[in-house]
Motif scaffolding. Structure first.
Motif, short mmCIF file in Angstrom:
data_model
loop_
_atom_site.label_atom_id
_atom_site.label_comp_id
_atom_site.label_asym_id
_atom_site.label_seq_id
_atom_site.Cartn_x
_atom_site.Cartn_y
_atom_site.Cartn_z
N ASP A 83 70.13 36.76 102.33
CA ASP A 83 69.12 38.08 102.16
C ASP A 83 69.69 39.06 101.84
O ASP A 83 71.34 39.28 101.96
CB ASP A 83 68.38 38.03 103.67
CG ASP A 83 67.50 38.46 103.14
OD1 ASP A 83 65.70 38.47 103.45
OD2 ASP A 83 67.26 39.85 103.91
N THR A 85 63.54 39.21 96.26
CA THR A 85 62.47 38.63 96.62
C THR A 85 62.97 37.23 97.35
O THR A 85 62.35 37.61 98.83
CB THR A 85 61.00 39.47 96.98
OG1 THR A 85 60.82 38.87 95.89
CG2 THR A 85 61.46 41.25 96.85
N ARG A 86 62.93 36.87 96.87
CA ARG A 86 63.20 35.06 97.43
C ARG A 86 63.65 34.64 96.22
O ARG A 86 64.61 35.55 95.11
CB ARG A 86 61.42 34.78 96.88
CG ARG A 86 61.31 34.85 94.77
CD ARG A 86 59.48 33.90 95.29
NE ARG A 86 58.35 34.67 95.98
CZ ARG A 86 57.10 34.86 95.80
NH1 ARG A 86 56.99 33.56 95.20
NH2 ARG A 86 56.36 35.45 96.66
N SER A 87 64.32 32.97 96.14
CA SER A 87 65.16 32.73 95.09
C SER A 87 64.61 32.84 93.75
O SER A 87 63.70 32.80 93.54
CB SER A 87 65.30 31.11 96.19
OG SER A 87 65.87 30.55 97.11
N TYR A 96 65.63 31.73 105.95
CA TYR A 96 65.62 31.65 104.91
C TYR A 96 64.69 30.36 104.29
O TYR A 96 64.40 29.30 105.54
CB TYR A 96 66.89 30.55 104.50
CG TYR A 96 67.32 30.12 103.06
CD1 TYR A 96 66.82 31.60 101.57
CD2 TYR A 96 67.50 28.71 102.95
CE1 TYR A 96 67.10 30.47 100.93
CE2 TYR A 96 67.59 28.05 102.22
CZ TYR A 96 67.42 28.92 100.57
OH TYR A 96 67.17 28.50 99.13
N PRO A 123 60.96 31.30 99.19
CA PRO A 123 59.73 31.63 98.59
C PRO A 123 59.69 32.71 99.14
O PRO A 123 59.08 33.56 99.29
CB PRO A 123 58.96 30.61 99.31
CG PRO A 123 59.30 29.30 99.18
CD PRO A 123 60.62 29.51 99.55
N PHE A 124 60.61 33.30 100.60
CA PHE A 124 60.49 34.01 100.79
C PHE A 124 62.46 35.02 100.84
O PHE A 124 62.08 36.12 100.77
CB PHE A 124 60.66 33.60 102.62
CG PHE A 124 58.98 32.89 102.99
CD1 PHE A 124 58.26 33.61 103.11
CD2 PHE A 124 59.48 31.51 103.52
CE1 PHE A 124 56.46 33.26 103.10
CE2 PHE A 124 58.30 30.39 103.52
CZ PHE A 124 57.07 32.18 103.43
N SER A 125 62.88 34.67 100.84
CA SER A 125 64.72 34.86 100.35
C SER A 125 65.65 34.17 99.20
O SER A 125 65.13 32.19 99.67
CB SER A 125 65.09 34.53 101.66
OG SER A 125 66.08 35.47 101.98
N ALA A 179 59.97 35.82 91.52
CA ALA A 179 61.00 37.01 92.31
C ALA A 179 61.66 37.73 91.68
O ALA A 179 61.27 38.05 90.92
CB ALA A 179 62.23 36.07 92.31
#
Length: 452
Positions: free
Chosen positions: A439, A368-370, A430, A433-435, A376
């Motif tokens: 994605d 879901t994040r790096s 991008y 913390p988010f992807s 993650a």
């Protein structure tokens, strides 16, 4: 003289239509006399929130009400609760109702009729299905009945059906301390996903302590000497039950419309045009209608509050003298079981096979994040694309926190008829913390494009 609008059904579709019709007519300098009848006790509530009320996340049924009868009356709608429509005569222009509170019958004439009768839980056609303690969960009154039953000596529950409501109710009952068994005829829970993703749902349910029985058909409901349900009988075994909740889906509540000779589609839902008109002077919206599926290019019955509210608004605009169209759906939905989020839009691989479409299907695992950041979580994306055009046909997502709402990107790609190659190259946001830098949705799209 004001035109009389009679609305049957005072929840999402009906009251959205009534409110929008009054607003539109007022802006155009027209007068409408709007009456809404409903056999229940509530107006404009979130049926989707009922499992969360039963599970304890929502304190009271009032918290699920968007607008009370008193608020609707203050806005000019004559709301009549505990008033059940029992007959429609479209030629004479009247509806016969039973006022259960007053114990009398009467007829209301109308100039325009809105049918928003919703859907009814599908009950298995087996012995004992109508026994006390077997509940569908479609209205706030249904939710109240379940909570009242749980106040007694209830230790074990069986949920029949592992769709959206079945999963949500199973979790709610576990949280109330019950021993819960879920019985489903499919190979895996959540048949709106392909079985290879359903296995993740199965595992998540078992981690919660839910006993999941698949590939099992219900053959009867056993009853105790007092007449209440005692067990659920299937072709693979019998499961004790102090309460049974039906998660077997719903059917359009159109018996009244059928008797009136109004046009129905194969699902039993009312067939409307894109203005929500059924026939001259008759309109319909919500869970009682069929809807145009933009991906299948066919009519479907998809009972969701999002559609009901939009269709009601379109209906009300047109009825009030404006112009609006309902453009159809792509079949987007999501839910959760414990900490596992589930989402889908468009066609599954099974749907594509059933439709005879030449297609490719790919599944990817990502985070879901790096992946190098704390927190993650795993996410699985399955994507189906048409061959040879590359048109996206559908997507499914199963994952932990912040997974499911990614389905909206896929829904918009379906809405605009993007190919998977185009989706892979869209400019999505991008940050670690988010992807990941690609994605997960784009990784799946890129893999599908490569396969094509």
């Amino acid at each position: 003289m004001a035109d009389r609008v009679l609305v049957i059904g005072a929840d999402a579709a009906g009251m959205s239509a009534a409110s929008q019709a009054l607003r539109t007519a007022k802006a155009a300098g027209r007068d409408l006399d709007v009456i809404a009848v409903d056999r229940g006790h509530w107006t404009s509530y979130s049926a989707c929130g009922i499992p969360y009320w039963i599970g304890g996340d929502v304190a009271s049924p009032g918290a699920l009400v968007a607008r009370t009868p008193e608020e609707h009356r203050a806005n000019g709608i004559d709301v009549r609760l505990l008033t059940e429509a029992v007959a429609i005569d479209t030629e004479a222009g009247w509806v016969e109702v039973v006022d259960h509170a007053a114990g009398r019958r009467e007829r209301f004439g109308y100039d325009q009729l809105v049918v928003a009768t919703g859907a009814a839980p599908a009950r298995p056609d087996v012995p004992g299905a109508d026994a006390a303690g077997v509940y569908g969960v479609q209205t706030l009154d249904d939710g109240g009945a379940v909570i009242a039953h749980l106040g007694g000596e209830v230790r074990c529950a069986v949920v029949v059906g592992a769709g959206y409501i079945g999963l949500e109710m199973a979790e709610a009952l576990v949280r109330r301390g019950l021993s819960v068994t879920v019985v489903d005829r499919g190979p895996e829970p959540m048949n709106t996903l392909d079985p290879d993703l359903g296995t993740q749902v199965h595992a998540a349910m078992e981690r919660m302590g839910i006993d999941v029985v698949t590939s099992a058909a219900v053959t009867a409901f056993e009853t105790a000497p007092g007449g209440g349900v005692a067990a659920v009988v299937t072709d693979v075994g019998t499961f004790p039950a102090d309460i049974v909740v039906l998660g077997t889906g719903v059917r359009p509540a159109t018996d009244l419309a059928r008797a009136a000779g109004l046009p129905l589609g194969p699902s039993g839902g009312l067939r409307t045009d894109d203005t929500q008109r059924v026939a001259d002077g008759v309109w319909a919206a919500g869970d009682c209608v069929e809807t145009w599926d933009r991906v299948r290019r066919d009519w479907v019955h998809v009972p969701l509050g999002t559609h009901a509210n939009k269709q009601g608004r379109v209906l009300g605009t047109n009825l009030g003298g404006g112009a609006a169209r309902f453009p159809g759906v792509v079949g987007t939905a999501l839910t959760k079981v414990c900490d596992l989020e589930l989402a889908r839009t468009g066609l599954t691989e099974g749907d594509a096979v059933e439709a005879g479409l030449d297609h490719v299907a790919v599944t990817i695992e990502s985070t879901t994040r790096s992946g190098y950041l704390p927190g993650a979580e795993p996410i699985t994306v399955k994507m189906v694309a048409e061959r040879p055009t590359g048109r996206l046909l559908g997507a499914q997502i199963v994952g932990r926190d912040d997974s499911a709402k990614r389905i909206d990107v896929c829904a918009m790609a379906l809405w605009t008829e993007l190919t998977v190659g185009e989706l892979a190259m869209t400019d999505l946001a991008y940050a670690p913390p988010f992807s990941s830098v690609w994605d997960p949705v784009q990784i799946a799209a890129r893999k599908a494009a490569d396969r094509l």
